[in-house]
Design an enzyme around this catalytic site. Structure first.
Site, mmCIF file in Angstrom:
data_model
loop_
_atom_site.group_PDB
_atom_site.id
_atom_site.type_symbol
_atom_site.label_atom_id
_atom_site.label_comp_id
_atom_site.label_asym_id
_atom_site.label_seq_id
_atom_site.Cartn_x
_atom_site.Cartn_y
_atom_site.Cartn_z
ATOM 1 N N LYS A 45 63.384 46.494 22.991
ATOM 2 C CA LYS A 45 62.394 45.572 22.423
ATOM 3 C C LYS A 45 61.559 44.944 23.539
ATOM 4 C CE LYS A 45 66.025 42.134 22.475
ATOM 5 N NZ LYS A 45 67.135 41.557 21.720
ATOM 6 N N TYR A 63 46.235 25.217 45.587
ATOM 7 C CA TYR A 63 45.831 24.055 44.794
ATOM 8 C C TYR A 63 46.668 22.836 45.140
ATOM 9 C CZ TYR A 63 43.003 26.947 41.651
ATOM 10 O OH TYR A 63 42.046 27.766 41.119
#
Ligand code: PLP
Length: 348
Positions: free
Chosen positions: A40, A251
């Site tokens: 899955k 950042y």
């Protein structure tokens, strides 16, 4: 005419031999049962196209996806008869699609039993809820005539806490699963995920459903040493810079250079599943050296310290330190999340 676009500076190295070896180990540890494979979520983010053929060649014949749409993709690599859909049919049209495709639904409720019968019926799996309270037929519903009419190939249940070997809920669930096996005619029975395999023969039934451990995850101590790493995110050094003491990186300058440094910029970021939880904690490996992540991981870029690797330069490839149990501890993410969050920009 545009020339052909070369591959991205970002790739997922997938060790197919390790994947196959992990399946063989789990198949051996499953004793008299055969190991299947949970594929899955695009084989836990690793890629169905890479994983399914390798697992098939290793001898795996029972594959599980969650959604019908995932079955469609997996059928490019598998015969329909070897695939089951864990969530079962959600609608009459999904039931008809599975019927026509020849894929086995896992029936999880009386409603799904009806949907399957209305679509034509035939061989299916049945999931019995022995305590997890997600999807699955309730124990009280086992005697329903609609269930008695099903042609059950695999009778499943799913463990809540298999990685906790001493948790008494494992025995409780095993007893309920045994009761269900008495109540329902079926060809094969399955209970164990990866960690469940390590609980021993009483939990094996005829078929096991490992997922995580196939892809290199180690859910419990007894599987350590048996399972090999499969997945390594790799990125190319896009730019190398020299910075002065006192300069910030990335950042908000969460890292400030204590001395002059040589740093490298990688084109991998949280959009690729290299999440911000690695900021200031993760590391890459290159030329046999450790390259710690400096400052914040941003959407498309991560900066590493090249101080210990003067020979590395622009264009060289480095690999994230991504051995799953250790990576989970460092990042605070689960081993499952570390795999399934890997993004679409990697060349696989
Ligand atoms: C995902 C899943 C598995 C695989 O579990 P792992 O812990 O990854 O081995 C097994 N069974 C079911 C029903 C699942 O949904």
């Amino acid at each position: 005419m545009p020339t052909e676009l070369p591959g991205p500076a970002l790739r997922l190295s997938i060790d197919r031999d390790a994947l196959a070896a992990n399946w063989r180990v789990l198949n051996r540890l499953s004793g008299n049962a055969r190991a299947g494979a949970a594929i899955k979520a695009d084989a836990y983010g690793v890629g169905v196209g890479a994983c399914v053929p390798a697992l098939w060649d290793a001898g795996c014949r029972d594959f599980f996806v969650a959604h019908a749409a995932e079955a469609d993709a997996a059928l490019e690599h598998l015969p329909a008869g070897n695939l089951a859909v864990l969530h079962g049919p959600q609608s009459p049209s999904e039931a008809r699609w599975m019927y026509r495709a020849g894929v086995r639904p896992v029936i999880n409720s009386l409603r799904q039993a009806r949907l399957w019968a209305d679509a034509g019926g035939g061989s299916c799996d049945l999931m019995v809820d022995t305590g997890i309270n997600r999807i699955g037929l309730a124990m009280e519903e086992l005697g329903d005539p609609q269930i008695a009419m099903l042609e059950v190939d695999v009778l499943h249940s799913h463990l809540i806490a298999a990685e906790e070997q001493d948790n008494s809920v494992n025995q409780l669930q095993r007893h309920r699963w045994q009761d269900a096996r008495q109540a329902i005619a079926h060809r094969r029975a399955a209970l164990a995920n990866s960690a469940g395999i390590a609980l021993g023969p009483a939990f094996h039934g005829d078929l096991t459903r490992p997922g995580l451990a196939l892809y290199g995850g180690i859910p419990c101590a007894s599987l350590a040493g048996e399972i090999r790493q499969v997945v390594r995110p790799e990125a190319q050094l896009m730019q190398v810079r020299e910075i002065e003491a006192g300069e910030g990186v990335g950042y908000n300058s969460t890292f400030v250079a204590p001395t002059a440094m040589r740093i490298g910029v990688l084109g991998i970021g949280y959009a690729d599943g290299y999440l911000r939880s690695w900021s200031g904690k993760g590391a890459f490996l290159g030329g046999g050296r450790r390259l710690p992540v400096l400052g914040r991981v941003s959407m498309d870029m991560t900066v590493v310290d090249l101080g210990d690797a003067p020979e590395l330069g622009e264009g060289d490839w480095v690999a994230a330190d991504y051995a799953l149990p250790e990576a989970a501890t460092v990042s605070g993410l689960s081993q499952y999340e570390l795999l399934t969050s890997l993004g679409q920009r990697f060349a696989r």
